[in-house]
Design an enzyme around this catalytic site. Structure first.
Site, PDB file in Angstrom:
ATOM      1  N   HIS A   9      35.364  57.076  -9.021  1.00 40.07           N
ATOM      2  CA  HIS A   9      36.568  57.671  -8.451  1.00 40.07           C
ATOM      3  C   HIS A   9      37.841  56.873  -8.723  1.00 40.07           C
ATOM      4  O   HIS A   9      38.932  57.333  -8.426  1.00 40.07           O
ATOM      5  CB  HIS A   9      36.427  57.868  -6.945  1.00 40.07           C
ATOM      6  CG  HIS A   9      36.561  56.589  -6.169  1.00 40.07           C
ATOM      7  ND1 HIS A   9      35.541  55.690  -6.090  1.00 40.07           N
ATOM      8  CD2 HIS A   9      37.609  56.059  -5.501  1.00 40.07           C
ATOM      9  CE1 HIS A   9      35.957  54.654  -5.371  1.00 40.07           C
ATOM     10  NE2 HIS A   9      37.202  54.844  -4.999  1.00 40.07           N
TER      11      HIS A   9
HETATM   12  C1  UD1 Z   1      40.998  56.164  -1.528  1.00 35.95           C
HETATM   13  C2  UD1 Z   1      41.318  54.662  -1.590  1.00 35.95           C
HETATM   14  C3  UD1 Z   1      40.223  53.932  -2.363  1.00 35.95           C
HETATM   15  C4  UD1 Z   1      38.862  54.246  -1.802  1.00 35.95           C
HETATM   16  C5  UD1 Z   1      38.667  55.757  -1.819  1.00 35.95           C
HETATM   17  C6  UD1 Z   1      37.318  56.185  -1.304  1.00 35.95           C
HETATM   18  C7  UD1 Z   1      43.688  54.071  -1.670  1.00 35.95           C
HETATM   19  C8  UD1 Z   1      44.765  53.541  -2.531  1.00 35.95           C
HETATM   20  N1  UD1 Z   1      42.565  54.410  -2.291  1.00 35.95           N
HETATM   21  O1  UD1 Z   1      41.079  56.662  -2.858  1.00 35.95           O
HETATM   22  O2  UD1 Z   1      40.449  52.541  -2.245  1.00 35.95           O
HETATM   23  O3  UD1 Z   1      37.869  53.608  -2.558  1.00 35.95           O
HETATM   24  O4  UD1 Z   1      39.694  56.328  -1.003  1.00 35.95           O
HETATM   25  O5  UD1 Z   1      37.174  57.564  -1.381  1.00 35.95           O
HETATM   26  O6  UD1 Z   1      43.872  54.158  -0.473  1.00 35.95           O
HETATM   27  N2  UD1 Z   1      40.852  64.484  -1.205  1.00 35.95           N
HETATM   28  C9  UD1 Z   1      40.141  65.534  -0.687  1.00 35.95           C
HETATM   29  N3  UD1 Z   1      39.642  65.405   0.582  1.00 35.95           N
HETATM   30  C10 UD1 Z   1      39.837  64.302   1.338  1.00 35.95           C
HETATM   31  C11 UD1 Z   1      40.582  63.243   0.788  1.00 35.95           C
HETATM   32  C12 UD1 Z   1      41.066  63.336  -0.484  1.00 35.95           C
HETATM   33  O7  UD1 Z   1      39.938  66.537  -1.330  1.00 35.95           O
HETATM   34  O8  UD1 Z   1      39.338  64.264   2.485  1.00 35.95           O
HETATM   35  C13 UD1 Z   1      41.361  64.571  -2.589  1.00 35.95           C
HETATM   36  C14 UD1 Z   1      42.809  64.961  -2.684  1.00 35.95           C
HETATM   37  O9  UD1 Z   1      42.960  65.811  -3.763  1.00 35.95           O
HETATM   38  C15 UD1 Z   1      43.500  63.649  -2.977  1.00 35.95           C
HETATM   39  C16 UD1 Z   1      42.434  62.899  -3.772  1.00 35.95           C
HETATM   40  O10 UD1 Z   1      41.200  63.328  -3.222  1.00 35.95           O
HETATM   41  O11 UD1 Z   1      44.675  63.799  -3.684  1.00 35.95           O
HETATM   42  C17 UD1 Z   1      42.537  61.404  -3.650  1.00 35.95           C
HETATM   43  O12 UD1 Z   1      42.556  60.983  -2.301  1.00 35.95           O
HETATM   44  P1  UD1 Z   1      43.342  59.639  -1.853  1.00 35.95           P
HETATM   45  O13 UD1 Z   1      43.159  59.378  -0.437  1.00 35.95           O
HETATM   46  O14 UD1 Z   1      44.725  59.708  -2.351  1.00 35.95           O
HETATM   47  O15 UD1 Z   1      42.663  58.497  -2.705  1.00 35.95           O
HETATM   48  P2  UD1 Z   1      41.161  58.229  -3.129  1.00 35.95           P
HETATM   49  O16 UD1 Z   1      41.084  58.426  -4.589  1.00 35.95           O
HETATM   50  O17 UD1 Z   1      40.184  58.964  -2.286  1.00 35.95           O
END
Ligand code: UD1
Length: 396
Positions: free
Chosen positions: A213
């Site tokens: 991821h």
């Molecule tokens: C975040 C953390 C990372 C951690 C990871 C675990 C930061 C900088 N990164 O990254 O350190 O290892 O979480 O998962 O804080 N989304 C969903 N559902 C959710 C949450 C997110 O669909 O419940 C999707 C959205 O499209 C979003 C993307 O996932 O834009 C990324 O989510 P985000 O929280 O921005 O970062 P992660 O890549 O999950």
């Protein structure tokens, strides 16, 4: 003497297994008033709620419902909303865990309001500033007052950055507390049977487990294609299960790379990269524990596989958790296909190694953390008997 008021912040999936043992320890300890704040950075049932249910984390007292957005937007929004909570409730300590955007946002708010900041999992460094987590880690540590460290490298890193020694505590690893507590329970998971890997309780057939991821691995089409194509080669010999993070799923579709994934046919796993939805904690722990090989770019999984004794190939150029390489089962293989396949062949041909747990990774880190918080901030409340009504065993 008044109770110690602790506000803990969680936001994203890897935070939940770190806060669970701490919340439970607080519930077992007298003299602490606790509020759990969820930033809402992760909001799906599968990315958030299922962890609260399985790990018996009480419902957050406050949910800031921030959701997804750019880093600046997300961090700023958590700050704005969390500031109101701190001003209203006036905690003595704000506790943050890990290295996600919510961690840094809460630490910044607390620090500017003159509230003690406690950082759990402090001191880890990949020395790679292109990782958003590295920036979050360095900045959070720079403004923390109590830094709880998981491994020796963390102490050295903090000392080099000028953090005073008496703020740093080697306490072990709360993520491992959570694993130790749930490993047996995870054995009851149905996941192996559901995936056709086990029948009638006999040993599971060999399979690999993949997670991906990190933006550096999934946000670039060529990089992601190369990784998937390499793993697909490996998966010609045994199935590789791939619980797909929402970010990665989005990119796989966007880049037209779906053809690297096999179809998930329940009960008939044979070969290929088999995509799965994001899994709950217990299913994933069970799947890790029985895997022949784990391939990942996650930080926490490097630690979990170390304790489970399962070989782990880390698809990154560095790790902020060097103890998992020095003492554990982890190898940093980067993204070079030849290197990945050679390392996998070696590991698959070898016996599973005996587990050598890093110092203090013994399931008691949360106890140490809570004790230190009281010693430092309310020594008079130490060893006060827990009132019957607040004991955790009465609640679950
Ligand atoms: C975040 C953390 C990372 C951690 C990871 C675990 C930061 C900088 N990164 O990254 O350190 O290892 O979480 O998962 O804080 N989304 C969903 N559902 C959710 C949450 C997110 O669909 O419940 C999707 C959205 O499209 C979003 C993307 O996932 O834009 C990324 O989510 P985000 O929280 O921005 O970062 P992660 O890549 O999950």
């Amino acid at each position: 003497m008044s109770n110690l008021r602790i506000a803990s912040m969680v936001g994203a999936r890897p935070n939940f297994m770190k806060i669970a043992p701490i919340v439970h320890e607080i519930q077992r300890t007298a003299g602490i008033d606790h509020r759990l704040v969820h930033s809402g950075q992760h909001y799906d049932q599968q990315m958030s709620e299922s962890f609260f249910e399985e790990l018996h984390i009480p419902k957050p007292d406050v949910n800031l419902e921030v959701g997804s957005g750019s880093h600046a937007w997300q961090t700023a929004e958590v700050m704005k909303r969390f500031e109101a909570v701190v001003l209203e409730w006036k905690p003595d300590v704000v506790m943050v865990v890990g290295d996600v955007n919510s961690t840094l946002a809460a630490a910044l708010v607390a620090s500017k309001l003159g509230v003690t900041v406690a950082h759990v999992e402090a001191g880890l460094r990949s020395f790679d500033r292109s990782m958003p987590e590295e920036i979050n880690r360095k900045l959070t540590d720079a403004i923390s007052d109590l830094l709880f460290v998981t491994e020796q490298s963390g102490i050295q890193n903090l000392l080099k950055e000028g953090v005073e020694q008496d703020k740093i505590f080697l306490v072990g690893n709360v993520m491992i507390d959570c694993l130790v507590e749930h490993r047996k329970i995870a054995e009851k998971s149905e996941i192996l049977r559901r995936l056709g890997l086990q029948k009638d309780g006999v040993k599971a057939s060999a399979y690999g487990l993949l997670t991906l991821h990190r933006p550096s691995n999934v946000d670039d089409a060529a990089v992601l294609r190369d990784i998937l194509s390499t793993i697909a080669t490996l998966a010609e010999k045994m199935p590789v299960f791939f619980p797909v993070h929402p970010r990665s799923l989005e990119r796989i579709h966007q880049f037209g790379l779906g053809s690297y994934l096999a179809e998930e046919k329940s009960g008939a796993a044979s070969r290929g990269i088999v995509p799965l939805p994001p899994l709950g904690y217990l299913d994933f722990l069970c799947l890790m524990d029985h895997a022949r090989l784990i391939l990942t770019d996650s930080g926490g999984i490097q630690e979990e596989s170390t304790i489970l004794g399962v070989p782990c190939l880390t698809l990154r150029e560095n790790t902020e958790r060097p103890v998992t390489v020095e003492q554990g089962t982890n190898q940093i293989v980067g993204r070079d296909p030849k290197k990945i396949l050679a390392a996998a062949a070696l590991v698959l041909g070898a016996e599973r190694r005996a587990v050598k747990a890093p110092e203090l990774w013994d399931g008691h880190a949360a106890e140490r953390i809570v004790k230190i918080l009281l010693e430092r901030l309310r020594p008079g409340l130490l060893n006060k008997p827990v009132p019957e009504s607040s004991r955790i065993d009465n609640k679950s």
